[in-house]
Structure formats: structure tokens, C-alpha cells
Design a protein around this motif. Structure first.
Motif, PDB file in Angstrom:
ATOM      1  N   LEU A   1      32.241 -30.888  18.985  1.00  0.00           N
ATOM      2  CA  LEU A   1      31.022 -31.367  18.353  1.00  0.00           C
ATOM      3  C   LEU A   1      30.244 -32.055  19.454  1.00  0.00           C
ATOM      4  N   LYS A   2      29.066 -31.529  19.783  1.00  0.00           N
ATOM      5  CA  LYS A   2      28.257 -32.084  20.856  1.00  0.00           C
ATOM      6  C   LYS A   2      26.965 -32.626  20.277  1.00  0.00           C
ATOM      7  N   ALA A   3      26.537 -33.743  20.816  1.00  0.00           N
ATOM      8  CA  ALA A   3      25.279 -34.342  20.372  1.00  0.00           C
ATOM      9  C   ALA A   3      24.497 -34.808  21.589  1.00  0.00           C
ATOM     10  N   ARG A   4      23.244 -34.477  21.642  1.00  0.00           N
ATOM     11  CA  ARG A   4      22.366 -34.989  22.689  1.00  0.00           C
ATOM     12  C   ARG A   4      22.073 -36.444  22.351  1.00  0.00           C
ATOM     13  N   VAL A   5      22.263 -37.336  23.300  1.00  0.00           N
ATOM     14  CA  VAL A   5      22.150 -38.773  23.051  1.00  0.00           C
ATOM     15  C   VAL A   5      20.921 -39.317  23.761  1.00  0.00           C
ATOM     16  N   ARG A   6      20.062 -39.980  23.007  1.00  0.00           N
ATOM     17  CA  ARG A   6      18.842 -40.553  23.584  1.00  0.00           C
ATOM     18  C   ARG A   6      19.020 -41.999  24.033  1.00  0.00           C
ATOM     19  N   GLU A   7      20.020 -42.690  23.473  1.00  0.00           N
ATOM     20  CA  GLU A   7      20.284 -44.083  23.838  1.00  0.00           C
ATOM     21  C   GLU A   7      21.758 -44.228  24.241  1.00  0.00           C
ATOM     22  N   PRO A   8      22.125 -43.739  25.439  1.00  0.00           N
ATOM     23  CA  PRO A   8      23.546 -43.740  25.813  1.00  0.00           C
ATOM     24  C   PRO A   8      24.176 -45.126  25.882  1.00  0.00           C
ATOM     25  N   GLU A   9      23.464 -46.120  26.368  1.00  0.00           N
ATOM     26  CA  GLU A   9      24.052 -47.457  26.467  1.00  0.00           C
ATOM     27  C   GLU A   9      24.393 -48.001  25.081  1.00  0.00           C
ATOM     28  N   ARG A  10      23.495 -47.791  24.141  1.00  0.00           N
ATOM     29  CA  ARG A  10      23.741 -48.263  22.775  1.00  0.00           C
ATOM     30  C   ARG A  10      24.917 -47.516  22.150  1.00  0.00           C
ATOM     31  N   LEU A  11      24.984 -46.241  22.397  1.00  0.00           N
ATOM     32  CA  LEU A  11      26.090 -45.448  21.861  1.00  0.00           C
ATOM     33  C   LEU A  11      27.430 -45.908  22.442  1.00  0.00           C
ATOM     34  N   VAL A  12      27.480 -46.148  23.740  1.00  0.00           N
ATOM     35  CA  VAL A  12      28.715 -46.612  24.379  1.00  0.00           C
ATOM     36  C   VAL A  12      29.133 -47.958  23.783  1.00  0.00           C
ATOM     37  N   THR A  13      28.174 -48.852  23.552  1.00  0.00           N
ATOM     38  CA  THR A  13      28.475 -50.149  22.942  1.00  0.00           C
ATOM     39  C   THR A  13      29.054 -49.965  21.543  1.00  0.00           C
ATOM     40  N   ARG A  14      28.460 -49.084  20.743  1.00  0.00           N
ATOM     41  CA  ARG A  14      28.943 -48.845  19.370  1.00  0.00           C
ATOM     42  C   ARG A  14      30.326 -48.209  19.373  1.00  0.00           C
ATOM     43  N   LEU A  15      30.562 -47.259  20.277  1.00  0.00           N
ATOM     44  CA  LEU A  15      31.872 -46.615  20.344  1.00  0.00           C
ATOM     45  C   LEU A  15      32.944 -47.590  20.814  1.00  0.00           C
ATOM     46  N   ALA A  16      32.605 -48.482  21.743  1.00  0.00           N
ATOM     47  CA  ALA A  16      33.568 -49.494  22.189  1.00  0.00           C
ATOM     48  C   ALA A  16      33.938 -50.417  21.037  1.00  0.00           C
ATOM     49  N   ALA A  17      32.953 -50.775  20.215  1.00  0.00           N
ATOM     50  CA  ALA A  17      33.235 -51.613  19.035  1.00  0.00           C
ATOM     51  C   ALA A  17      34.125 -50.847  18.059  1.00  0.00           C
ATOM     52  N   VAL A  28      20.645 -36.044  18.068  1.00  0.00           N
ATOM     53  CA  VAL A  28      20.647 -37.219  17.218  1.00  0.00           C
ATOM     54  C   VAL A  28      20.036 -38.383  17.985  1.00  0.00           C
ATOM     55  N   ALA A  29      18.998 -38.989  17.432  1.00  0.00           N
ATOM     56  CA  ALA A  29      18.322 -40.101  18.098  1.00  0.00           C
ATOM     57  C   ALA A  29      18.987 -41.439  17.790  1.00  0.00           C
ATOM     58  N   ASP A  30      19.668 -41.556  16.684  1.00  0.00           N
ATOM     59  CA  ASP A  30      20.228 -42.822  16.210  1.00  0.00           C
ATOM     60  C   ASP A  30      21.694 -42.947  16.626  1.00  0.00           C
ATOM     61  N   ALA A  31      22.001 -43.936  17.468  1.00  0.00           N
ATOM     62  CA  ALA A  31      23.380 -44.124  17.946  1.00  0.00           C
ATOM     63  C   ALA A  31      24.339 -44.411  16.804  1.00  0.00           C
ATOM     64  N   ASP A  32      23.917 -45.190  15.800  1.00  0.00           N
ATOM     65  CA  ASP A  32      24.793 -45.495  14.666  1.00  0.00           C
ATOM     66  C   ASP A  32      25.156 -44.228  13.910  1.00  0.00           C
ATOM     67  N   LEU A  33      24.176 -43.365  13.705  1.00  0.00           N
ATOM     68  CA  LEU A  33      24.422 -42.110  12.998  1.00  0.00           C
ATOM     69  C   LEU A  33      25.361 -41.225  13.813  1.00  0.00           C
ATOM     70  N   THR A  34      25.194 -41.213  15.125  1.00  0.00           N
ATOM     71  CA  THR A  34      26.061 -40.408  15.984  1.00  0.00           C
ATOM     72  C   THR A  34      27.510 -40.838  15.834  1.00  0.00           C
ATOM     73  N   VAL A  35      27.765 -42.150  15.845  1.00  0.00           N
ATOM     74  CA  VAL A  35      29.130 -42.656  15.677  1.00  0.00           C
ATOM     75  C   VAL A  35      29.682 -42.227  14.320  1.00  0.00           C
ATOM     76  N   GLU A  36      28.872 -42.329  13.281  1.00  0.00           N
ATOM     77  CA  GLU A  36      29.317 -41.918  11.943  1.00  0.00           C
ATOM     78  C   GLU A  36      29.657 -40.438  11.911  1.00  0.00           C
ATOM     79  N   LEU A  37      28.836 -39.593  12.538  1.00  0.00           N
ATOM     80  CA  LEU A  37      29.083 -38.152  12.543  1.00  0.00           C
ATOM     81  C   LEU A  37      30.393 -37.830  13.258  1.00  0.00           C
ATOM     82  N   TYR A  38      30.610 -38.431  14.411  1.00  0.00           N
ATOM     83  CA  TYR A  38      31.841 -38.177  15.153  1.00  0.00           C
ATOM     84  C   TYR A  38      33.056 -38.692  14.395  1.00  0.00           C
TER      85      TYR A  38
END
Length: 105
Positions: A7-23, A84-94
Motif C-alpha cells: 500500500l503506497k501513499a504519496r505524502v505531502r507532509e512527511p515530517e508530520r506523518l513521521v511524528t504521527r507514526l512514531a506516536a 493522501v494530503a492528510d497525515a492523520d488519514l494516512t496513518v488510519e489507512l495504513y
């Protein structure tokens, strides 16, 4: 039989996504740098048949390791790509995809 699923997603806010995934994971991720060198026959027989041959070197905190990989044509391959533009949604999808994949094993 092994089935490769991605499952691949283009990420527009990588820093925010990394922070959410670490949490979500309860720990920071590890940083690794991949260097791939791909090989094929002069006539492109491997790629034409859905196969690939590569040498991958992964460098990280634990040092470097190199692996030779041959992937034959997939019997069944599931690949999803999202934008996916929203980091929170990306975490939920994964999270949902991982949960569903584990329930099938």
C-alpha cells in the motif's frame, strides 16, 4: 505460496506523518538509506517477464548490509497507490490495512 501486498501513499507532509507514526508505534522510526542497483539482460527479458534482479545496500545506525535479490513474476500481486494530503488519514489507512492483512494470515 507467498503473496506480496503493498500500500503506497504519496505524502505531502512527511515530517508530520513521521511524528504521527512514531506516536502510533510508541518509538521513533529508524533511518535507513537504500541504494539499489538493478540488472537485466540486454534484451530486457527479466523486466518483460515481470522479474527483477537487484543488489540492495542498506545503511543505517547498525551499519551497512548488502543483499542480492531475485524476484520472479508475481503469482498474485496486490498494489494500491494513494495520494493522501492528510497525515492523520494516512496513518488510519495504513493501520486499517495492516489490521486487515494480519487477519488473513
Amino acid at each position: 505460496m507467498t503473496i506480496e501486498a503493498e500500500l503506497k501513499a504519496r505524502v505531502r507532509e512527511p515530517e508530520r506523518l513521521v511524528t504521527r507514526l512514531a506516536a502510533w508505534a510508541g518509538a521513533p522510526g529508524r533511518v535507513e538509506v537504500y541504494r539499489d542497483v538493478y540488472f537485466d539482460r540486454p534484451g530486457g527479458e527479466l523486466s518483460a517477464g515481470g522479474a527483477e534482479l537487484r543488489v540492495r545496500t542498506v545503511t543505517g545506525e547498525a551499519g551497512a548490509r548488502t543483499v542480492l535479490t531475485y524476484k520472479g513474476a508475481a503469482v498474485r500481486r496486490v498494489l494500491r497507490r494513494l495520494d493522501v494530503a492528510d497525515a492523520d488519514l494516512t496513518v488510519e489507512l495504513y493501520t486499517d490495512a495492516v489490521t486487515r492483512a494480519r487477519s488473513r494470515i
